[in-house]
Design a protein around this motif. Structure first.
Motif, PDB file in Angstrom:
ATOM      1  N   PHE A 101      40.033  61.737  80.114  1.00 27.49           N
ATOM      2  CA  PHE A 101      40.811  61.311  78.957  1.00 27.49           C
ATOM      3  C   PHE A 101      40.056  60.186  78.265  1.00 27.49           C
ATOM      4  N   GLY A 102      40.473  59.904  77.043  1.00 23.05           N
ATOM      5  CA  GLY A 102      39.830  58.851  76.279  1.00 23.05           C
ATOM      6  C   GLY A 102      40.814  57.754  75.902  1.00 23.05           C
ATOM      7  N   LEU A 103      40.277  56.584  75.625  1.00 20.84           N
ATOM      8  CA  LEU A 103      41.034  55.474  75.060  1.00 20.84           C
ATOM      9  C   LEU A 103      40.398  55.129  73.723  1.00 20.84           C
ATOM     10  N   TRP A 104      41.207  54.856  72.728  1.00 20.17           N
ATOM     11  CA  TRP A 104      40.720  54.660  71.364  1.00 20.17           C
ATOM     12  C   TRP A 104      41.312  53.404  70.750  1.00 20.17           C
ATOM     13  N   GLN A 105      40.443  52.533  70.262  1.00 18.42           N
ATOM     14  CA  GLN A 105      40.885  51.370  69.485  1.00 18.42           C
ATOM     15  C   GLN A 105      40.329  51.526  68.081  1.00 18.42           C
ATOM     16  N   GLY A 106      41.211  51.798  67.124  1.00 14.36           N
ATOM     17  CA  GLY A 106      40.788  52.030  65.752  1.00 14.36           C
ATOM     18  C   GLY A 106      40.511  50.749  65.001  1.00 14.36           C
ATOM     19  N   LEU A 107      39.607  50.849  64.037  1.00 16.42           N
ATOM     20  CA  LEU A 107      39.292  49.718  63.173  1.00 16.42           C
ATOM     21  C   LEU A 107      39.996  49.822  61.832  1.00 16.42           C
ATOM     22  N   ARG A 108      40.723  50.916  61.635  1.00 12.68           N
ATOM     23  CA  ARG A 108      41.468  51.117  60.395  1.00 12.68           C
ATOM     24  C   ARG A 108      42.931  51.307  60.747  1.00 12.68           C
ATOM     25  N   GLU A 109      43.790  51.066  59.781  1.00 18.52           N
ATOM     26  CA  GLU A 109      45.221  51.251  60.023  1.00 18.52           C
ATOM     27  C   GLU A 109      45.549  52.717  60.258  1.00 18.52           C
ATOM     28  N   GLU A 110      44.848  53.600  59.570  1.00 13.81           N
ATOM     29  CA  GLU A 110      45.142  55.009  59.733  1.00 13.81           C
ATOM     30  C   GLU A 110      44.207  55.616  60.767  1.00 13.81           C
ATOM     31  N   GLY A 111      44.739  56.512  61.603  1.00 15.05           N
ATOM     32  CA  GLY A 111      43.909  57.267  62.527  1.00 15.05           C
ATOM     33  C   GLY A 111      44.041  58.732  62.151  1.00 15.05           C
ATOM     34  N   VAL A 112      44.558  59.532  63.073  1.00 12.18           N
ATOM     35  CA  VAL A 112      44.938  60.896  62.714  1.00 12.18           C
ATOM     36  C   VAL A 112      46.214  60.793  61.892  1.00 12.18           C
ATOM     37  N   VAL A 113      46.163  61.206  60.638  1.00  9.70           N
ATOM     38  CA  VAL A 113      47.294  60.962  59.739  1.00  9.70           C
ATOM     39  C   VAL A 113      48.054  62.230  59.370  1.00  9.70           C
ATOM     40  N   LEU A 114      47.588  63.383  59.828  1.00 15.84           N
ATOM     41  CA  LEU A 114      48.284  64.637  59.545  1.00 15.84           C
ATOM     42  C   LEU A 114      48.570  65.307  60.882  1.00 15.84           C
ATOM     43  N   VAL A 115      49.840  65.575  61.176  1.00 19.19           N
ATOM     44  CA  VAL A 115      50.218  66.193  62.439  1.00 19.19           C
ATOM     45  C   VAL A 115      51.306  67.223  62.193  1.00 19.19           C
ATOM     46  N   ASP A 116      51.459  68.124  63.179  1.00 27.61           N
ATOM     47  CA  ASP A 116      52.555  69.099  63.212  1.00 27.61           C
ATOM     48  C   ASP A 116      52.510  70.113  62.082  1.00 27.61           C
ATOM     49  N   GLU A 117      51.360  70.264  61.448  1.00 28.59           N
ATOM     50  CA  GLU A 117      51.173  71.273  60.411  1.00 28.59           C
ATOM     51  C   GLU A 117      50.111  72.259  60.853  1.00 28.59           C
ATOM     52  N   PRO A 118      50.054  73.447  60.254  1.00 27.63           N
ATOM     53  CA  PRO A 118      48.997  74.389  60.614  1.00 27.63           C
ATOM     54  C   PRO A 118      47.618  73.758  60.447  1.00 27.63           C
ATOM     55  N   GLY A 119      46.821  73.815  61.509  1.00 26.96           N
ATOM     56  CA  GLY A 119      45.491  73.234  61.497  1.00 26.96           C
ATOM     57  C   GLY A 119      45.436  71.791  61.951  1.00 26.96           C
ATOM     58  N   ALA A 120      46.569  71.192  62.268  1.00 25.37           N
ATOM     59  CA  ALA A 120      46.628  69.797  62.697  1.00 25.37           C
ATOM     60  C   ALA A 120      47.139  69.704  64.132  1.00 25.37           C
ATOM     61  N   LEU A 121      46.943  68.544  64.733  1.00 23.80           N
ATOM     62  CA  LEU A 121      47.407  68.312  66.094  1.00 23.80           C
ATOM     63  C   LEU A 121      48.934  68.396  66.154  1.00 23.80           C
ATOM     64  N   ALA A 122      49.435  69.133  67.141  1.00 19.28           N
ATOM     65  CA  ALA A 122      50.879  69.296  67.297  1.00 19.28           C
ATOM     66  C   ALA A 122      51.357  68.806  68.660  1.00 19.28           C
ATOM     67  N   GLY A 123      50.491  68.140  69.396  1.00 17.33           N
ATOM     68  CA  GLY A 123      50.870  67.626  70.701  1.00 17.33           C
ATOM     69  C   GLY A 123      49.714  67.749  71.675  1.00 17.33           C
ATOM     70  N   ALA A 124      49.983  67.435  72.926  1.00 16.94           N
ATOM     71  CA  ALA A 124      48.991  67.560  73.987  1.00 16.94           C
ATOM     72  C   ALA A 124      49.727  67.749  75.300  1.00 16.94           C
ATOM     73  N   VAL A 125      49.120  68.489  76.195  1.00 21.10           N
ATOM     74  CA  VAL A 125      49.725  68.767  77.497  1.00 21.10           C
ATOM     75  C   VAL A 125      48.746  68.366  78.581  1.00 21.10           C
ATOM     76  N   LEU A 126      49.238  67.672  79.577  1.00 23.28           N
ATOM     77  CA  LEU A 126      48.430  67.336  80.738  1.00 23.28           C
ATOM     78  C   LEU A 126      48.764  68.298  81.868  1.00 23.28           C
ATOM     79  N   HIS A 127      47.800  69.104  82.255  1.00 21.95           N
ATOM     80  CA  HIS A 127      47.952  69.991  83.408  1.00 21.95           C
ATOM     81  C   HIS A 127      47.522  69.212  84.643  1.00 21.95           C
ATOM     82  N   SER A 128      48.435  68.982  85.561  1.00 23.06           N
ATOM     83  CA  SER A 128      48.163  68.138  86.719  1.00 23.06           C
ATOM     84  C   SER A 128      48.779  68.744  87.971  1.00 23.06           C
ATOM     85  N   PRO A 129      48.062  68.705  89.107  1.00 23.65           N
ATOM     86  CA  PRO A 129      48.663  69.190  90.353  1.00 23.65           C
ATOM     87  C   PRO A 129      49.736  68.254  90.890  1.00 23.65           C
TER      88      PRO A 129
END
Length: 217
Positions: A101-129
């Motif tokens: 996994f990654g950790l991210w500290q942005g230098l701008r107020e906006e990061g990923v600004v479009l979500v839940d639309e076709p072609g955009a991030l809609a979530g993430a799932v962690l597969h774990s035993p």
């Protein structure tokens, strides 16, 4: 992200309509959809021997402190404070169950600004035993209740096959998952399970029906 950035850009542009804008001098690109940021693509900071993969980044107000918390709770830090163009810095780690996994500290107020639309991030799932242990780990690192559900688009899945590697998987929105899978196969992807695909370079991602339908002109 991968060992063939040019091929990956062509593959994902054809499937999602993504465009790419180069940032900095390390081969990093912002992924744009309709002019809005939906992600990033670039060579792995760990080198090409690690192959291609999608990585999920967790936001951190203090990258160093978040990395220290992760280590205290059993993670291995692989890279610290790597610059990503002019947008921020990232660290890469492996959690106690073996999921990168990654950790991210942005230098701008906006990061990923479009979500839940076709072609955009809609979530993430962690597969774990060990989903409960994973939830406790990320809760301690992020200072939130990670939980084991998917209400927030992030969850753990105890149903993976024994011996399968633990991993984070991004979920991308599409209009019609079945139609998308057919187009992805034609473009060279492999469908591993309903809604789970592997691109031609081995990077695994999921697709779900987008909560916000595509705007038609």
């Amino acid at each position: 992200m991968g060992v063939d950035p040019t091929g990956a850009k062509e593959f994902y542009a054809a499937l999602f309509g993504w465009e790419f804008r180069r940032e900095g001098g390390r081969g990093y690109h912002l992924i744009l959809l309709g002019g809005e940021i939906v992600g990033g693509l670039g060579p792995s900071p760990m080198g090409p021997r690690f192959g291609s993969s999608w990585n999920v980044y967790l936001a951190a107000k203090d990258l160093g402190a978040a990395g220290e918390r992760a280590e205290r709770h059993g993670a291995r830090l692989l890279a610290r404070g790597v610059p990503a163009g002019g947008d921020g810095r990232l660290s890469l780690a492996v959690d106690p169950q073996g999921a990168p996994f990654g950790l991210w500290q942005g230098l701008r107020e906006e990061g990923v600004v479009l979500v839940d639309e076709p072609g955009a991030l809609a979530g993430a799932v962690l597969h774990s035993p060990e989903p409960e242990d994973s939830a406790a780990f990320y809760g301690a690192v992020c200072g939130t209740d990670a939980g084991t559900g998917t209400d927030a688009g992030i969850g753990t899945d105890a149903g993976i096959e024994k011996g399968s590697p633990a991993r984070w998987m991004p979920l991308l929105g599409v209009d019609d998952p079945l139609a998308f899978e057919a187009r992805a196969r034609t473009a060279g992807a492999t469908v591993l399970a309903p809604g789970v695909l592997c691109d031609p370079w081995g990077a695994v991602f999921g697709v779900v029906e987008a909560a916000v339908p595509r705007q038609r002109s």
